[in-house]
Design an enzyme around this catalytic site. Structure first.
Site, mmCIF file in Angstrom:
data_model
loop_
_atom_site.group_PDB
_atom_site.id
_atom_site.type_symbol
_atom_site.label_atom_id
_atom_site.label_comp_id
_atom_site.label_asym_id
_atom_site.label_seq_id
_atom_site.Cartn_x
_atom_site.Cartn_y
_atom_site.Cartn_z
ATOM 1 C CG HIS A 196 1.501 -1.363 12.253
ATOM 2 N ND1 HIS A 196 2.029 -0.127 12.570
ATOM 3 C CD2 HIS A 196 1.795 -1.582 10.933
ATOM 4 C CE1 HIS A 196 2.616 0.389 11.494
ATOM 5 N NE2 HIS A 196 2.493 -0.475 10.495
ATOM 6 C CG ASP A 251 -9.517 22.952 -2.422
ATOM 7 O OD1 ASP A 251 -9.566 23.807 -1.513
ATOM 8 O OD2 ASP A 251 -10.051 21.840 -2.326
ATOM 9 C CB SER A 269 2.829 5.288 10.275
ATOM 10 O OG SER A 269 3.405 4.653 9.190
ATOM 11 C CE LYS A 307 -0.545 0.007 5.070
ATOM 12 N NZ LYS A 307 0.056 -1.329 5.306
ATOM 13 C CD GLU A 332 2.197 -6.307 8.567
ATOM 14 O OE1 GLU A 332 1.676 -5.176 8.691
ATOM 15 O OE2 GLU A 332 1.628 -7.357 8.911
ATOM 16 N N PRO A 333 7.498 -3.537 6.706
ATOM 17 C CG PRO A 333 9.651 -3.864 5.871
ATOM 18 C CD PRO A 333 8.522 -4.575 6.564
ATOM 19 N N GLY A 334 7.140 -0.425 5.004
ATOM 20 C CA GLY A 334 6.711 0.206 3.761
ATOM 21 C C GLY A 334 7.616 1.371 3.447
ATOM 22 N NE ARG A 335 6.329 5.896 7.334
ATOM 23 C CZ ARG A 335 5.497 6.787 6.785
ATOM 24 N NH1 ARG A 335 5.965 7.737 6.008
ATOM 25 N NH2 ARG A 335 4.214 6.720 7.018
ATOM 26 C CG PHE A 393 -4.206 11.155 2.767
ATOM 27 C CD1 PHE A 393 -5.370 11.700 3.271
ATOM 28 C CD2 PHE A 393 -4.090 11.004 1.401
ATOM 29 C CE1 PHE A 393 -6.402 12.092 2.437
ATOM 30 C CE2 PHE A 393 -5.122 11.383 0.551
ATOM 31 C CZ PHE A 393 -6.280 11.933 1.067
ATOM 32 C CG ASP A 394 2.491 9.351 5.758
ATOM 33 O OD1 ASP A 394 2.077 8.568 6.628
ATOM 34 O OD2 ASP A 394 3.646 9.331 5.314
ATOM 35 N N GLY A 405 6.132 0.791 10.828
ATOM 36 C CA GLY A 405 6.425 1.974 11.628
ATOM 37 C C GLY A 405 7.870 2.416 11.556
#
Length: 456
Positions: free
Chosen positions: A195, A360, A198, A67, A272-275, A330-331, A235
């Protein structure tokens, strides 16, 4: 443009870096009026992160969180390196399996799954999946023939930037009842996941969560389950410009693992590393499309006044919070630019704000920073832009996603090939897929000013 569309994959010549490719692209774009924003993704940086992970967490197998960035080139690189994958949906499972990844390298780590997608996982051999409620157990019992379930427990994520336990995770007091229900339904529970959220700012949170996981492990073993999987979640920071560094976190995790889960060849530990893998691999380059000068007096105008520094400047660029900078909303990201051209030593600096291109008022990238008096057509560079940017961007107001240019040094490419040749990727080589996903079937080297590009 779809972020997984066919793109050039370039070899960096010896002595050149991704920054040189940025310079080359800027020079080429500056010859036209189409000075569109673009990304440079250094796939070699992902390799460096993988090697850093294996050194710092030797007992923990990474299952990349798709994701975070579902670029096909990124996922292919990680598949070649032998990582597993944390998938949250049917589409993510399809992406990973389209690369030939064995279903045993996938964990369906979404505790709240749609029935049709549980059926899909079952039909395609994906067995590991998380749960945190009795309702989820009943769905799995009915629609998956051979699930290997992982109980997700809640953690104290009060010191995380993005909290997750407000939505997912069973409290410890509910775990025995859930395990008993799984036993009653004839389901196989194989482990525990958590988890810490993040952007975790307190590494001791991991230690407490690992201790809690041990408690639930023992509970499961008492009930007759063979508990042999621990998932310590994500995280982990993706760059070093943070207060809590990656190695500071692992310095807490490793002793906790040794204390509560002593080395046992039957136990598998995953994360579950992402970033961590992708944040620093991506650099975003945007162009200034408009500016507004506001003088600090009653006669504020857009006219230049070289004799005063009493002004603020509003810069408008061709990407914004509805695009790549959605990470701000969002982050909780804080994005600050660097200049493409170094300012002169005596060049005055001004208080500035930076805005996206949409109509906007929410589309503000930087509320306040200090920059020189830049001109329309100048470029700004944003580093560490690989996490939760491309994956969540939209085309609101008709503004298209930036192109992504993938690069890698030849030594890094060869290193990935060596790892791949050890038999980690299943079926056909995922490295060949790296060429296919870039619209290439063979390699002919065409030298350019700073790189060699794969062409047919």
């Amino acid at each position: 443009m779809n972020p997984t569309a066919a793109l050039d994959l370039s070899f960096l010549e010896e002595g050149f870096s991704a920054r040189d490719v940025i310079e080359q692209n800027i020079n080429e774009s500056s010859l036209t009026d189409d000075r569109d924003a673009f990304y440079i993704c250094d796939l070699g940086d992902i390799l460096k992160k993988h090697l850093r992970w294996t050194r710092a967490l030797p007992r923990v197998t990474p299952f990349y969180a798709v994701k975070c960035n579902d670029s096909r080139s990124v996922v292919t690189t990680l598949a070649s390196l032998g990582t597993g994958f944390d998938c949250a949906s049917k589409t993510e499972i399809q992406l990973v399996q389209s690369l030939g990844v064995d279903p045993g390298r996938i964990i369906y780590a979404n505790p709240c799954k749609q029935v049709s997608q549980i059926k899909y996982a079952s039909a395609h051999g994906v067995r590991m999946m998380t749960f945190d409620s009795e309702v989820e157990l009943m769905k799995v019992a009915r629609y998956h023939d051979n699930a290997k379930l992982v109980l997700r427990i809640a953690t104290d994520d009060s010191k995380a930037v993005c909290r997750l336990s407000v939505k997912f995770g069973a409290p410890l007091k509910a775990c025995r009842g859930l395990l008993e229900k799984a036993k009653e339904l004839g389901l196989d529970v194989i482990g525990v996941s958590f988890h810490v959220g993040s952007g975790c700012t307190d590494p001791l949170t991991y230690s407490q969560a690992i201790s809690d996981a041990r408690y639930v492990f023992d509970m499961g073993n008492e009930l007759g389950f063979t508990m042999d999987l621990l998932d310590i979640g994500g995280g982990f920071p993706g760059s070093d410009d943070v207060d809590l560094k990656f190695e500071e976190i692992t310095a807490v995790i490793n002793p906790a693992l040794d204390k509560y889960f002593p080395v046992d060849h039957k136990l598998k530990i995953i994360a579950e590393p992402g970033r961590f893998y992708v944040a620093s691999a991506y650099t975003l380059v945007v162009n200034i499309i408009a500016k507004k000068v506001i003088l600090d007096d009653d006669n504020a105008s857009d006219e230049e006044d070289e004799g005063t520094t009493d002004r603020t400047i509003m810069y408008y660029v061709n990407d914004g919070v509805y695009g790549s900078f959605n990470c701000i909303l969002f982050d909780h990201a804080h994005c600050l630019p660097s200049l493409h051209k170094k300012p002169k030593p005596d060049e005055p600096l001004y208080p500035c704000s930076i805005w996206g291109p949409t109509c906007d008022g929410l589309d503000r990238i930087v509320e306040q920073c200090t920059l020189p008096d830049l001109q329309v057509g100048d470029w700004l560079v944003f580093e560490n832009m690989g996490a939760y940017t491309v994956a969540a961007s939209s085309t609101f107001n008709g503004f298209q996603r930036p192109d992504i240019h993938y690069v890698i040094s030849r030594p890094s490419w060869q290193h990935v090939q060596r790892i791949s040749s050890q038999g980690l990727p299943p079926q056909e080589s995922c490295l060949q897929e790296m060429l296919v996903c870039c619209g290439r079937e063979s390699v002919v080297e065409m030298p350019t000013k700073s790189c060699q590009t794969h062409v047919v």
